[in-house]
Design a protein around this motif. Structure first.
Motif, PDB file in Angstrom:
ATOM      1  N   ARG A  15      40.688  30.701  46.719  1.00  0.00           N
ATOM      2  CA  ARG A  15      42.160  30.777  46.701  1.00  0.00           C
ATOM      3  C   ARG A  15      42.728  31.757  47.718  1.00  0.00           C
ATOM      4  O   ARG A  15      43.922  31.983  47.776  1.00  0.00           O
ATOM      5  CB  ARG A  15      42.644  31.172  45.300  1.00  0.00           C
ATOM      6  N   GLY A  16      41.876  32.367  48.523  1.00  0.00           N
ATOM      7  CA  GLY A  16      42.373  33.236  49.584  1.00  0.00           C
ATOM      8  C   GLY A  16      42.694  34.653  49.153  1.00  0.00           C
ATOM      9  O   GLY A  16      43.461  35.355  49.823  1.00  0.00           O
ATOM     10  N   TYR A  17      42.089  35.108  48.051  1.00  0.00           N
ATOM     11  CA  TYR A  17      42.349  36.471  47.570  1.00  0.00           C
ATOM     12  C   TYR A  17      41.861  37.508  48.579  1.00  0.00           C
ATOM     13  O   TYR A  17      42.431  38.594  48.685  1.00  0.00           O
ATOM     14  CB  TYR A  17      41.656  36.654  46.222  1.00  0.00           C
ATOM     15  N   TYR A  18      40.790  37.164  49.312  1.00  0.00           N
ATOM     16  CA  TYR A  18      40.219  38.118  50.272  1.00  0.00           C
ATOM     17  C   TYR A  18      40.797  37.953  51.679  1.00  0.00           C
ATOM     18  O   TYR A  18      40.375  38.649  52.605  1.00  0.00           O
ATOM     19  CB  TYR A  18      38.696  37.970  50.310  1.00  0.00           C
ATOM     20  N   ASN A  19      41.720  37.028  51.855  1.00  0.00           N
ATOM     21  CA  ASN A  19      42.375  36.883  53.156  1.00  0.00           C
ATOM     22  C   ASN A  19      43.413  37.982  53.342  1.00  0.00           C
ATOM     23  O   ASN A  19      43.829  38.634  52.377  1.00  0.00           O
ATOM     24  CB  ASN A  19      43.068  35.516  53.262  1.00  0.00           C
ATOM     25  N   TRP A  20      43.806  38.180  54.598  1.00  0.00           N
ATOM     26  CA  TRP A  20      44.861  39.157  54.872  1.00  0.00           C
ATOM     27  C   TRP A  20      45.949  38.492  55.697  1.00  0.00           C
ATOM     28  O   TRP A  20      45.685  37.983  56.775  1.00  0.00           O
ATOM     29  CB  TRP A  20      44.315  40.376  55.616  1.00  0.00           C
ATOM     30  N   PRO A  21      47.176  38.433  55.177  1.00  0.00           N
ATOM     31  CA  PRO A  21      47.568  38.924  53.848  1.00  0.00           C
ATOM     32  C   PRO A  21      47.023  38.023  52.739  1.00  0.00           C
ATOM     33  O   PRO A  21      46.701  36.870  52.971  1.00  0.00           O
ATOM     34  CB  PRO A  21      49.101  38.858  53.894  1.00  0.00           C
ATOM     35  N   ARG A  22      46.927  38.576  51.541  1.00  0.00           N
ATOM     36  CA  ARG A  22      46.409  37.817  50.411  1.00  0.00           C
ATOM     37  C   ARG A  22      47.287  36.602  50.133  1.00  0.00           C
ATOM     38  O   ARG A  22      48.514  36.683  50.193  1.00  0.00           O
ATOM     39  CB  ARG A  22      46.332  38.691  49.153  1.00  0.00           C
ATOM     40  N   GLU A  23      46.631  35.487  49.793  1.00  0.00           N
ATOM     41  CA  GLU A  23      47.348  34.254  49.513  1.00  0.00           C
ATOM     42  C   GLU A  23      47.598  34.045  48.020  1.00  0.00           C
ATOM     43  O   GLU A  23      48.293  33.089  47.648  1.00  0.00           O
ATOM     44  CB  GLU A  23      46.552  33.060  50.072  1.00  0.00           C
ATOM     45  N   ILE A  24      47.044  34.922  47.187  1.00  0.00           N
ATOM     46  CA  ILE A  24      47.206  34.796  45.742  1.00  0.00           C
ATOM     47  C   ILE A  24      46.981  36.162  45.112  1.00  0.00           C
ATOM     48  O   ILE A  24      46.272  37.009  45.687  1.00  0.00           O
ATOM     49  CB  ILE A  24      46.214  33.756  45.167  1.00  0.00           C
ATOM     50  N   THR A  25      47.572  36.403  43.971  1.00  0.00           N
ATOM     51  CA  THR A  25      47.416  37.696  43.295  1.00  0.00           C
ATOM     52  C   THR A  25      46.334  37.620  42.233  1.00  0.00           C
ATOM     53  O   THR A  25      45.951  36.539  41.760  1.00  0.00           O
ATOM     54  CB  THR A  25      48.732  38.117  42.624  1.00  0.00           C
ATOM     55  N   ALA A  26      45.862  38.779  41.808  1.00  0.00           N
ATOM     56  CA  ALA A  26      44.870  38.845  40.734  1.00  0.00           C
ATOM     57  C   ALA A  26      45.443  38.277  39.439  1.00  0.00           C
ATOM     58  O   ALA A  26      44.735  37.614  38.673  1.00  0.00           O
ATOM     59  CB  ALA A  26      44.418  40.287  40.530  1.00  0.00           C
ATOM     60  N   ARG A  27      46.719  38.511  39.197  1.00  0.00           N
ATOM     61  CA  ARG A  27      47.350  37.979  37.981  1.00  0.00           C
ATOM     62  C   ARG A  27      47.340  36.451  37.978  1.00  0.00           C
ATOM     63  O   ARG A  27      47.086  35.806  36.952  1.00  0.00           O
ATOM     64  CB  ARG A  27      48.788  38.510  37.855  1.00  0.00           C
ATOM     65  N   GLU A  28      47.616  35.841  39.145  1.00  0.00           N
ATOM     66  CA  GLU A  28      47.601  34.375  39.232  1.00  0.00           C
ATOM     67  C   GLU A  28      46.192  33.820  39.037  1.00  0.00           C
ATOM     68  O   GLU A  28      46.004  32.790  38.373  1.00  0.00           O
ATOM     69  CB  GLU A  28      48.171  33.937  40.585  1.00  0.00           C
ATOM     70  N   LEU A  29      45.200  34.492  39.598  1.00  0.00           N
ATOM     71  CA  LEU A  29      43.809  34.057  39.413  1.00  0.00           C
ATOM     72  C   LEU A  29      43.395  34.182  37.953  1.00  0.00           C
ATOM     73  O   LEU A  29      42.728  33.301  37.404  1.00  0.00           O
ATOM     74  CB  LEU A  29      42.881  34.886  40.301  1.00  0.00           C
ATOM     75  N   ALA A  30      43.789  35.292  37.318  1.00  0.00           N
ATOM     76  CA  ALA A  30      43.472  35.481  35.902  1.00  0.00           C
ATOM     77  C   ALA A  30      44.084  34.373  35.064  1.00  0.00           C
ATOM     78  O   ALA A  30      43.458  33.867  34.116  1.00  0.00           O
ATOM     79  CB  ALA A  30      43.966  36.848  35.438  1.00  0.00           C
ATOM     80  N   SER A  31      45.291  33.964  35.417  1.00  0.00           N
ATOM     81  CA  SER A  31      45.959  32.898  34.675  1.00  0.00           C
ATOM     82  C   SER A  31      45.193  31.585  34.807  1.00  0.00           C
ATOM     83  O   SER A  31      45.067  30.820  33.843  1.00  0.00           O
ATOM     84  CB  SER A  31      47.387  32.726  35.179  1.00  0.00           C
ATOM     85  N   GLU A  32      44.647  31.304  36.000  1.00  0.00           N
ATOM     86  CA  GLU A  32      43.862  30.085  36.199  1.00  0.00           C
ATOM     87  C   GLU A  32      42.621  30.076  35.319  1.00  0.00           C
ATOM     88  O   GLU A  32      42.184  29.012  34.853  1.00  0.00           O
ATOM     89  CB  GLU A  32      43.446  29.950  37.670  1.00  0.00           C
ATOM     90  N   LEU A  33      42.030  31.241  35.095  1.00  0.00           N
ATOM     91  CA  LEU A  33      40.830  31.338  34.263  1.00  0.00           C
ATOM     92  C   LEU A  33      41.167  31.574  32.798  1.00  0.00           C
ATOM     93  O   LEU A  33      40.255  31.682  31.969  1.00  0.00           O
ATOM     94  CB  LEU A  33      39.929  32.471  34.776  1.00  0.00           C
ATOM     95  N   ASP A  34      42.457  31.689  32.501  1.00  0.00           N
ATOM     96  CA  ASP A  34      42.917  31.904  31.126  1.00  0.00           C
ATOM     97  C   ASP A  34      42.351  33.199  30.537  1.00  0.00           C
ATOM     98  O   ASP A  34      41.885  33.237  29.392  1.00  0.00           O
ATOM     99  CB  ASP A  34      42.545  30.706  30.244  1.00  0.00           C
TER     100      ASP A  34
END
Length: 238
Positions: free
Chosen positions: A197-216
């Motif tokens: 999802r591009g979390y490690y890209n710069w600038p980040r393409e997604i937040t940790a909160r959004e990723l957490a939501s995807e994993l519930d």
């Protein structure tokens, strides 16, 4: 006509296997844990195994055992050596582990399909991310091996991929694990999703909160899995 003996070889095999309603796949997938099988026996309609269930916490391990209890073809599951413990195995395996004894209906497990055809389990097998990894030893011809695998695929409605085959006379090469093989299932899930999802890209393409939501899961839980994964990938196994 019987095949000439000289055509047979003693072969090391590595397989990746999926089959429906596997108790190990079902229980570990629901709990986010993994499983290592150490040995199996078949007697009549029953199969018996000793396994180690592992995960990030005692709760993951306990949940996997509870799920297995509810599966209709599990006749008996019993912990060995007390309650789930933390730190019993290296962190590359999982923080919490529990050895269990399992008795189940033989034709519901893929292992019995190999054992009853004279194929030996060579070292442990492993279940992670919905896939079983088996190392086997077979004294057969390569053409007969192909037919044997096709029989099991049809009999058990299984997906079987032969990932490695070599003569047993050759020295066994230690596995060259990919970096993510150091991670528990939940840690691998977190770091793979972050990469995709591009979390490690710069600038980040997604937040940790959004990723957490995807994993519930909560943001705190997601970041815990991610930080532990990153520490292992950088060589810090503590």
């Amino acid at each position: 006509m019987a095949e000439p003996k000289h055509e047979k070889e003693l072969l090391h095999l590595s397989l990746e296997v999926w089959h429906p309603d596997c108790w190990g796949i079902v229980s570990t997938a629901e709990a986010g844990s993994g499983l290592i099988g150490h040995g199996a026996a078949v007697e009549g309609d029953s199969a018996y195994e000793r396994c180690t269930i592992y995960g990030d916490s005692r709760e993951h391990v306990t949940q996997a055992i509870e799920v297995a209890h509810e599966i209709s073809f599990i006749n008996h599951i019993e912990p060995i050596g007390g309650a789930a413990s933390e730190g019993a195995l290296p962190s590359a395996i999982g923080r919490a582990t529990q050895d269990v004894f399992i008795e189940y209906v033989a034709n519901e497990g893929i292992g019995s399909a190999f054992l009853t055809r004279g194929v030996l389990v060579d070292s442990s097998y492993r279940i992670e991310d919905g896939v079983e990894t088996w190392n086997l030893l077979a004294h057969t011809t390569r053409s007969s091996l192909g037919r044997l695998l096709d029989e099991i695929r049809e009999e058990r409605n299984a997906d079987i991929s032969l990932t490695k085959i070599s003569p047993a006379s050759e020295p066994m090469q230690p596995p060259d694990p990919g970096e993510t093989e150091l991670l528990t299932p939940r840690q691998r899930e977190a770091v793979n999703l972050a990469r995709e999802r591009g979390y490690y890209n710069w600038p980040r393409e997604i937040t940790a909160r959004e990723l957490a939501s995807e994993l519930d899961v909560s943001k705190t839980t997601f970041l815990e899995h991610l930080r532990k994964a990153e520490a292992k990938l950088m060589g810090n196994r503590e």
